[in-house]
Structures are given as structure tokens and as C-alpha cells.
Scaffold this active site. Structure first.
Site, PDB file in Angstrom:
ATOM      1  N   GLU A  65       0.823  -1.208   0.000  1.00  6.59           N
ATOM      2  CA  GLU A  65       0.000   0.000   0.000  1.00  6.59           C
ATOM      3  C   GLU A  65       0.858   1.259   0.000  1.00  6.59           C
ATOM      4  OE1 GLU A  65      -2.903  -3.016   1.524  1.00  6.59           O
ATOM      5  OE2 GLU A  65      -1.050  -2.331   2.463  1.00  6.59           O
ATOM      6  N   THR A  66       0.287   2.317  -0.561  1.00  6.73           N
ATOM      7  CA  THR A  66       0.820   3.669  -0.507  1.00  6.73           C
ATOM      8  C   THR A  66      -0.319   4.568  -0.050  1.00  6.73           C
ATOM      9  OG1 THR A  66       2.412   3.284  -2.289  1.00  6.73           O
ATOM     10  CG2 THR A  66       1.785   5.574  -1.876  1.00  6.73           C
TER      11      THR A  66
END
Length: 293
Positions: A65-66
Site C-alpha cells: 500500500e501507498t
């Protein structure tokens, strides 16, 4: 219909025709030391980005994830979470890691996510604790299909932990195994997965009450057939669902779950199985820089 401002983006460019630079911090979450746990990129100053560009940046980072900080306010921030292939309403390690980057010196910080507001507190022992959204515990999964899904025999399942579905933003199936050896052998069978997931985005969380280290309570693995990241190093949302599963079976108190050892990203997650559930872990800074393109 008018779009939300965060989805419109804008065409702000600097004098060289490039977008304004954005601060980017990389941290390791649920990590007892740097270069362990689950990697996260936190990008700040993102009000001018639309969803398509956030998705492209998340694909560029290629972490599980970002996060994108759309708006910062005293003690809180509005944040969006993206995997390399889609946006999530909630995910655990992005929540803890982003709150740590933005508010670790405040004692507490709240993230305003698509799934709702999630408070995070920081304790003197270095553990950050989040109070995640409520878990929807779903239907059971019968033992023959649960075993087949993981490429195991039905005798590898732990009957004390009936397999079941759960949703807390992402959708999971939770499967308990008798031994760490069985946990190490799991491999999602594609045809069974297609049947069980019925076209949905189902993540597979398997666990065993035989940890890697004697001071922990469980070992776990999280397999993600659809996400571009085949196995997750540390999954706060899945462990939130697991905590709710434990609570439904009458368990309570604090537990330690070890995850990520099979992919050389050892992680430790702290669960407080109570009402409300809390999930905690340590965050390690790795890199600070500028996203400039």
C-alpha cells in the site's frame, strides 16, 4: 454530476512543466527493527492529485500500500489508501504508519479514511495502537473447501478455530491450522479460490497457534491472489478480523501474532481482544525524500 475535489485533481505545474514536489516518507510498519515488517510510502501534499494519478504512484512504489495525505488538520488528516491495483477504504499498516509519520509527537492522531475515522495512540514502549472500524464476521467456510483452498488435508485444520469469512474494508477468509509446518506449506489452489471467492477480492489469512518465537501466541500468513503482491508481510486489517474471530470464540486479552517470516519480512502485531478491539505495532523510519516528476 460534479466530482469531489480530491478526484478532480488540477493542472498545477511548476515553471518547468512538472507537478509541485510532494514529501514522501517510507516506513516499515509492524516492524521491531528497520528493514522488516510491511513497507509503506506516505505521500503528503496530495490535494492536487486525482485518483488515477494516485493509483499510478502506488503502482510506481509497488508496495502493498501507498497512502496519500489529501488534507492535514491539527491532530487529524484525510488520507486515501491505494494498493498497486486499487483503492482500499481501510488497511491496517497504512493507517498506523501514516498516523506515525504525521502525528507521532502528539500522543494521538486520527485518520479520516473512506471507511471512517480511525484514532491512533502512541505509547511510551514504541507501540502505536489503532482502534479499527467494526468487523463484519460472515459465514463459515466448510472444512473440506478450506483445506482444499490452501492445498492441505482436512486433518491440517485446527478444529478449535472454524474457518469463516470476515470483512473490515477488505474481505478475508480466516483459516486456523494445527501446526506451523502446515502453515509453511500453504499454497492457494486457483480453481478452489475462484469457486470460494465467486469473483470477489478475497484475501486468505491462515494462522496457527504455534508461533515462530515462544513469546508470541500465533504465526500467520496472508496470501493475496488478486493484488499484485502475492503475500503480505504484515496485515493489520486481517489481524483486526482475526481479533474479532477470537473474541467471537470467547477469547480475550492481549495476543502477539508473527507474520512475514516466509518472505523474510518478519513482523509482530499486537492484538487487544476486547471491546473495542485494538491492533498495535512498532513503526521504523527508513527513508525521507521528495516525489518530483
Amino acid at each position: 454530476m460534479a466530482k469531489d475535489a480530491s478526484d478532480r485533481g488540477d493542472d498545477r505545474m511548476n515553471a518547468t512543466g512538472r507537478r509541485p514536489p510532494m514529501d514522501c516518507t517510507i516506513v516499515d510498519v509492524f516492524a521491531e527493527r528497520p528493514l522488516a515488517g510491511n513497507q509503506l510510502a506516505v505521500v503528503r501534499g496530495c490535494a492536487h492529485l486525482d485518483a488515477r494519478e494516485m493509483q499510478s504512484i502506488a503502482r510506481e512504489m509497488n508496495f502493498s500500500e501507498t497512502t496519500f495525505v489529501v488534507e492535514e488538520r491539527p491532530g487529524e488528516a484525510r488520507v486515501r489508501i491505494f494498493t498497486p491495483v486499487r483503492e482500499l477504504p481501510f488497511a491496517g499498516h497504512p493507517t498506523l504508519g501514516t498516523a506515525w509519520v504525521l502525528g507521532r509527537d502528539r500522543g494521538a492522531f486520527t485518520l479520516d479514511l473512506a471507511a471512517g475515522r480511525v484514532p491512533v495512540t502512541f505509547e511510551a514502549d514504541g507501540i502505536a495502537w489503532m482502534e479499527p472500524p467494526p468487523v463484519d464476521l460472515g459465514d463459515p467456510l466448510d472444512p473440506p473447501r478450506a483445506a482444499a483452498l490452501l492445498g492441505l488435508a482436512e486433518s491440517d485444520l485446527d478444529p478449535r478455530y472454524p474457518s469463516r469469512f470476515a470483512t473490515v474494508g477488505p474481505w478475508f477468509v480466516l483459516i486456523g491450522l494445527r501446526t506451523l509446518a502446515a502453515l509453511r506449506r500453504i499454497a492457494v489452489e486457483p480453481s478452489v479460490y475462484e469457486d470460494v471467492a465467486e469473483g470477489g477480492w478475497l484475501a486468505v489469512f491462515a494462522f496457527a497457534e504455534e508461533p515462530y518465537h515462544s513469546d508470541a501466541n500465533f504465526a500467520a500468513r496472508m496470501l493475496i491472489p488478486f493484488n499484485g503482491i502475492r503475500e503480505d508481510a504484515a496485515t493489520g486489517s486481517a489481524n483486526t478480523a482475526f481479533a474479532a474471530h477470537l473474541r467471537s470464540l470467547g477469547a480475550g486479552g492481549r495476543f502477539i501474532v508473527e507474520q512475514g517470516f516466509e518472505i523474510d519480512r518478519p513482523a509482530r502485531l499486537y492484538l487487544e481482544v476486547a471491546d473495542p478491539i485494538r491492533v498495535g505495532g512498532k513503526v521504523q523510519p527508513v527513508l525521507t525524500g521528495t516525489l518530483d516528476y
